[in-house]
Design a protein around this motif. Sequence first.
Motif, mmCIF file in Angstrom:
data_model
loop_
_atom_site.group_PDB
_atom_site.id
_atom_site.type_symbol
_atom_site.label_atom_id
_atom_site.label_comp_id
_atom_site.label_asym_id
_atom_site.label_seq_id
_atom_site.Cartn_x
_atom_site.Cartn_y
_atom_site.Cartn_z
ATOM 1 N N GLN A 1 0.839 -1.187 0.000
ATOM 2 C CA GLN A 1 0.000 0.000 0.000
ATOM 3 C C GLN A 1 0.881 1.246 0.000
ATOM 4 O O GLN A 1 1.937 1.269 0.631
ATOM 5 C CB GLN A 1 -0.918 0.010 1.230
ATOM 6 C CG GLN A 1 -2.015 1.052 1.196
ATOM 7 C CD GLN A 1 -3.113 0.707 0.230
ATOM 8 O OE1 GLN A 1 -3.145 -0.398 -0.308
ATOM 9 N NE2 GLN A 1 -3.991 1.651 -0.032
ATOM 10 N N VAL A 2 0.449 2.246 -0.736
ATOM 11 C CA VAL A 2 1.181 3.505 -0.839
ATOM 12 C C VAL A 2 0.224 4.642 -0.528
ATOM 13 O O VAL A 2 -0.900 4.671 -1.025
ATOM 14 C CB VAL A 2 1.748 3.684 -2.255
ATOM 15 C CG1 VAL A 2 2.437 5.040 -2.385
ATOM 16 C CG2 VAL A 2 2.726 2.565 -2.588
ATOM 17 N N GLN A 3 0.666 5.559 0.281
ATOM 18 C CA GLN A 3 -0.106 6.768 0.566
ATOM 19 C C GLN A 3 0.619 7.964 -0.050
ATOM 20 O O GLN A 3 1.828 8.104 0.095
ATOM 21 C CB GLN A 3 -0.259 6.988 2.066
ATOM 22 C CG GLN A 3 -1.101 5.938 2.776
ATOM 23 C CD GLN A 3 -0.341 4.650 3.023
ATOM 24 O OE1 GLN A 3 0.818 4.685 3.419
ATOM 25 N NE2 GLN A 3 -0.985 3.523 2.787
ATOM 26 N N ALA A 97 0.561 10.303 -8.764
ATOM 27 C CA ALA A 97 0.229 8.891 -8.846
ATOM 28 C C ALA A 97 1.507 8.066 -8.852
ATOM 29 O O ALA A 97 2.520 8.485 -9.417
ATOM 30 C CB ALA A 97 -0.593 8.610 -10.099
ATOM 31 N N ARG A 100 2.728 1.009 -11.068
ATOM 32 C CA ARG A 100 2.900 -0.385 -10.648
ATOM 33 C C ARG A 100 4.348 -0.832 -10.839
ATOM 34 O O ARG A 100 4.794 -1.745 -10.162
ATOM 35 C CB ARG A 100 1.975 -1.279 -11.457
ATOM 36 C CG ARG A 100 0.508 -1.034 -11.175
ATOM 37 C CD ARG A 100 -0.379 -1.972 -11.979
ATOM 38 N NE ARG A 100 -1.785 -1.825 -11.615
ATOM 39 C CZ ARG A 100 -2.591 -0.914 -12.125
ATOM 40 N NH1 ARG A 100 -2.136 -0.080 -13.030
ATOM 41 N NH2 ARG A 100 -3.846 -0.834 -11.735
ATOM 42 N N TYR A 111 -0.934 3.324 -13.335
ATOM 43 C CA TYR A 111 -0.774 3.860 -11.993
ATOM 44 C C TYR A 111 -1.794 3.245 -11.038
ATOM 45 O O TYR A 111 -2.987 3.217 -11.301
ATOM 46 C CB TYR A 111 -0.879 5.385 -12.023
ATOM 47 C CG TYR A 111 0.269 5.961 -12.815
ATOM 48 C CD1 TYR A 111 0.171 6.154 -14.185
ATOM 49 C CD2 TYR A 111 1.481 6.240 -12.192
ATOM 50 C CE1 TYR A 111 1.250 6.615 -14.920
ATOM 51 C CE2 TYR A 111 2.557 6.718 -12.914
ATOM 52 C CZ TYR A 111 2.441 6.896 -14.284
ATOM 53 O OH TYR A 111 3.514 7.352 -14.996
ATOM 54 N N TYR A 113 -1.754 3.859 -7.452
ATOM 55 C CA TYR A 113 -2.009 4.634 -6.237
ATOM 56 C C TYR A 113 -2.085 6.111 -6.581
ATOM 57 O O TYR A 113 -1.287 6.610 -7.365
ATOM 58 C CB TYR A 113 -0.902 4.389 -5.204
ATOM 59 C CG TYR A 113 -0.726 2.941 -4.872
ATOM 60 C CD1 TYR A 113 0.277 2.184 -5.467
ATOM 61 C CD2 TYR A 113 -1.584 2.315 -3.979
ATOM 62 C CE1 TYR A 113 0.433 0.850 -5.180
ATOM 63 C CE2 TYR A 113 -1.434 0.968 -3.672
ATOM 64 C CZ TYR A 113 -0.421 0.249 -4.283
ATOM 65 O OH TYR A 113 -0.279 -1.075 -3.993
ATOM 66 N N TRP A 114 -3.048 6.782 -5.945
ATOM 67 C CA TRP A 114 -3.329 8.174 -6.274
ATOM 68 C C TRP A 114 -3.475 9.012 -5.005
ATOM 69 O O TRP A 114 -3.992 8.542 -3.993
ATOM 70 C CB TRP A 114 -4.634 8.266 -7.068
ATOM 71 C CG TRP A 114 -4.551 7.583 -8.388
ATOM 72 C CD1 TRP A 114 -4.669 6.242 -8.642
ATOM 73 C CD2 TRP A 114 -4.314 8.213 -9.653
ATOM 74 N NE1 TRP A 114 -4.516 6.009 -9.990
ATOM 75 C CE2 TRP A 114 -4.301 7.197 -10.628
ATOM 76 C CE3 TRP A 114 -4.108 9.536 -10.052
ATOM 77 C CZ2 TRP A 114 -4.096 7.459 -11.983
ATOM 78 C CZ3 TRP A 114 -3.909 9.799 -11.393
ATOM 79 C CH2 TRP A 114 -3.903 8.772 -12.343
#
Length: 124
Positions: A1-3, A97, A100, A111, A113-114
């Motif tokens: 997970q990316v924030q 963003a 992957r 992309y 994660y946004w």
Amino acid sequence: QVQLVESGGGQVQAGGSLSLSCAGSGRTFSSYGMAWFRRVPGKELEFVAACDWSGAMPVYADSVKGRFTISRDNVKNTVYLQMNSLKPEDTAVYSCAAARGRLSSSSLYEYAYWGQGTQVTVSS
């Protein structure tokens, strides 16, 4: 997970400059390419700029080429968008963003994660 969390938006007059930042956390920041997109209400999401995992191989939309510069600092886990010679048509919500993979791409489908976005308003 990316924030991802953007900052630096605001209002500026045409011809002015703004610098956006996108701070990342979670998965190793240097593992993936990054990009900026923008959205105007009622229009499709528009690609702005992208770079690969190292900050190399920048790609720009024709509409911003020569005016915007994307860069990243993998120590600070941050990607930047320096915007110069701003025009009213640059007004939009700008989102960063994370891709992957490690490379740069102009396709939003690359992309995963946004961020939430930051508003940029350019007045004439």
